[in-house]
Design a protein around this motif. Structure first.
Motif, mmCIF file in Angstrom:
data_model
loop_
_atom_site.group_PDB
_atom_site.id
_atom_site.type_symbol
_atom_site.label_atom_id
_atom_site.label_comp_id
_atom_site.label_asym_id
_atom_site.label_seq_id
_atom_site.Cartn_x
_atom_site.Cartn_y
_atom_site.Cartn_z
ATOM 1 N N ALA A 185 0.649 -1.318 0.290
ATOM 2 C CA ALA A 185 0.141 -0.234 -0.142
ATOM 3 C C ALA A 185 1.132 1.135 0.255
ATOM 4 O O ALA A 185 0.860 2.298 -0.899
ATOM 5 C CB ALA A 185 -1.158 -0.161 1.424
ATOM 6 N N TYR A 186 2.071 1.085 0.590
ATOM 7 C CA TYR A 186 2.616 2.527 0.637
ATOM 8 C C TYR A 186 3.346 2.865 -0.519
ATOM 9 O O TYR A 186 3.271 3.937 -1.285
ATOM 10 C CB TYR A 186 3.678 2.135 1.186
ATOM 11 N N ILE A 187 3.745 1.410 -1.225
ATOM 12 C CA ILE A 187 3.820 1.704 -2.937
ATOM 13 C C ILE A 187 3.369 2.526 -3.827
ATOM 14 O O ILE A 187 3.300 3.285 -3.931
ATOM 15 C CB ILE A 187 4.694 0.420 -3.982
ATOM 16 N N CYS A 188 1.901 2.167 -3.554
ATOM 17 C CA CYS A 188 0.915 3.255 -4.272
ATOM 18 C C CYS A 188 1.190 5.092 -4.097
ATOM 19 O O CYS A 188 0.365 5.204 -4.517
ATOM 20 C CB CYS A 188 -0.480 2.057 -4.313
ATOM 21 N N THR A 189 1.439 4.849 -2.984
ATOM 22 C CA THR A 189 0.923 6.552 -2.354
ATOM 23 C C THR A 189 2.184 7.001 -2.452
ATOM 24 O O THR A 189 2.628 8.761 -2.649
ATOM 25 C CB THR A 189 0.658 6.151 -1.046
ATOM 26 N N ILE A 190 3.232 6.916 -2.819
ATOM 27 C CA ILE A 190 4.212 6.977 -3.131
ATOM 28 C C ILE A 190 5.187 8.116 -4.769
ATOM 29 O O ILE A 190 4.123 7.458 -5.975
ATOM 30 C CB ILE A 190 5.694 6.791 -2.846
ATOM 31 N N GLU A 191 5.487 9.214 -4.710
ATOM 32 C CA GLU A 191 5.536 9.964 -5.577
ATOM 33 C C GLU A 191 6.732 9.668 -7.266
ATOM 34 O O GLU A 191 7.529 9.649 -7.716
ATOM 35 C CB GLU A 191 4.835 10.739 -5.627
#
Length: 435
Positions: free
Chosen positions: A76-82
């Motif tokens: 889920a963290y990977i989906c939130t980083i840019e």
């Protein structure tokens, strides 16, 4: 096979009773079985079906709490980083966890086959017959124990250091997303950090135990090949019966004149016990059967674990590359260096042990072929000579260790060097892309 009765041959593969099984005396084996039992992944033999069902349910619940929740938080963290740099670091951690999940599901699905491989080693054929044959087993026990201890020391020590480092910077060990704000209070932060530490310790324990399981099976196979080499060197040569070694061979006596005593008289003739032609043939036949069983055992291990080993080796190239990239570009302090360097050592140790044990089996199998040249060929009868020639042709092929699943990778030192070179090549490409 006519001289060696079917009953005697079948006895070689029956389970030993009232004896200490050699593989159970390995400290590394006890460590592996302890971790698997904590994960409810090693059911006892003859377990009741209803009890086995409850055992599996406990295993599902435990691995969901300890492993799958932490992996879901990282995904889920990977989906939130840019940022691209953060994305690379996140994928680096997530790839390790995904390989671990693959290992877990593989173990739960194939546990009966894995247990069968271990229980094969209870057969009489794999039991040491004298002190000389104890040496290879003792060396295997020592090597696996040292490797397991080093592996645990590096991994658990690294996680402990990560914990103290995270406390100093007020951050998490692994960037993850949670449905609550863990920075709301220091107590919530400590509970979240403690949950990560517990999950990572058990993740590392299971990962090490799974890898050690493969190392132990290959190491035991290599020790048995060394036992076979010792047995081959004794075939056809004169030997006395030794009650302590439990040798029970049919012998014939020949008279040998001793050196004259001080009075110049020969008081008696000394009998020397020599193996008959039938005994030589049976000893050689036993070695042939032993070699065939070892080939089958190694092939069963590699066929069962080969797919996961291939995935692990390919992922290790990527993980080692990212670890090297992190050390070269993002390390500014000694604390950051101590966070990344031990992890790189753990990954290199993990890959090297696969290649080392596979290389040892290939090398020892060639030594077995060389040992066939020391058999007492001139004193053999025609039937035994024919069997020896056929055995020499078979041992000349050796036992190459290949992990296969779409790709075919040989477990050898050359493969380890190739993995290091590949990771360095990917590192150069990655640095060019980032720059």
């Amino acid at each position: 096979m006519d001289k060696m009765s079917k009953t005697n041959v079948d006895k070689l593969f029956t389970n030993r009773k009232q004896q200490d099984h050699e593989w159970k005396r390995f400290p590394a084996v006890r460590m592996v079985l302890f971790v698997f039992r904590v994960f409810y992944a090693w059911p006892e033999k003859g377990m009741d079906p209803s009890e086995q069902f409850r055992y599996r349910v406990k295993g599902i619940a435990f691995r969901w709490i300890v492993i799958y929740l932490s992996v879901a938080a990282q995904a889920a963290y990977i989906c939130t980083i840019e940022k691209r740099q953060d994305l690379i670091d996140g994928l680096f951690v997530l790839s390790t966890q995904l390989v671990l999940i693959l290992k877990i599901e593989f173990l739960y699905k194939n546990i009966s086959k894995i247990q069968h491989l271990f229980y094969q080693l209870d057969a009489e054929l794999y039991a040491s017959r004298n002190a000389e044959e104890d040496v290879p087993l003792a060396n295997a026990r020592k090597k696996t124990s040292i490797c397991g201890m080093l592996y645990f020391m590096f991994s658990d020590g690294l996680i402990t250091y990560w914990l103290f480092y995270a406390l100093t910077i007020n951050g998490l060990i692994v960037p993850s997303w949670y449905p609550f704000d863990y920075t709301a209070s220091y107590a919530v932060y400590l509970v979240t950090l403690l949950f990560q530490v517990i999950c990572m310790l058990w993740n590392a324990a299971f990962n090490i135990s799974w890898d050690s399981l493969v190392y132990i099976l290959l190491s035991l196979a290599n020790a048995q090949l060394q036992r076979l080499q010792i047995q081959l060197l004794k075939i056809g040569h004169n030997k006395r019966l030794d009650p302590e070694e439990g040798l029970q061979v049919k012998s014939k006596l020949i008279a040998v004149k001793p050196a004259p005593n001080q009075s110049g008289r020969n008081d008696h003739l000394s009998p020397v016990q020599v193996e008959s032609a039938e005994d030589v043939y049976n000893d050689l036949l036993r070695c042939v059967i032993f070699h065939q069983k070892l080939i089958k055992f190694v092939h069963q291990v590699l066929e069962l674990f080969g797919g996961i080993i291939v995935v692990q080796l390919f992922c290790s190239v990527f993980i080692i590359c990212i670890a090297e990239f992190h050390l070269l570009t993002e390390v500014d302090t000694v604390g950051e260096l101590l966070c990344g360097l031990p992890y790189l050592i753990c990954m290199l140790l993990q890959v090297y042990q696969y290649c080392f044990h596979g290389n040892e089996i290939s090398y020892t199998s060639q030594k077995v072929h060389q040992a066939t040249a020391f058999v007492n060929y001139p004193d053999m009868n025609i039937k035994t000579r024919k069997l020896l020639i056929l055995f020499q042709q078979r041992t000349a092929v050796g036992i190459p260790c290949y992990a296969k699943n779409i790709f075919k990778i040989e477990l050898s030192n050359a493969t380890f060097v190739a993995i290091i070179k590949s990771s360095y090549s990917f590192l150069a490409v990655l640095r060019t892309m980032i720059d």
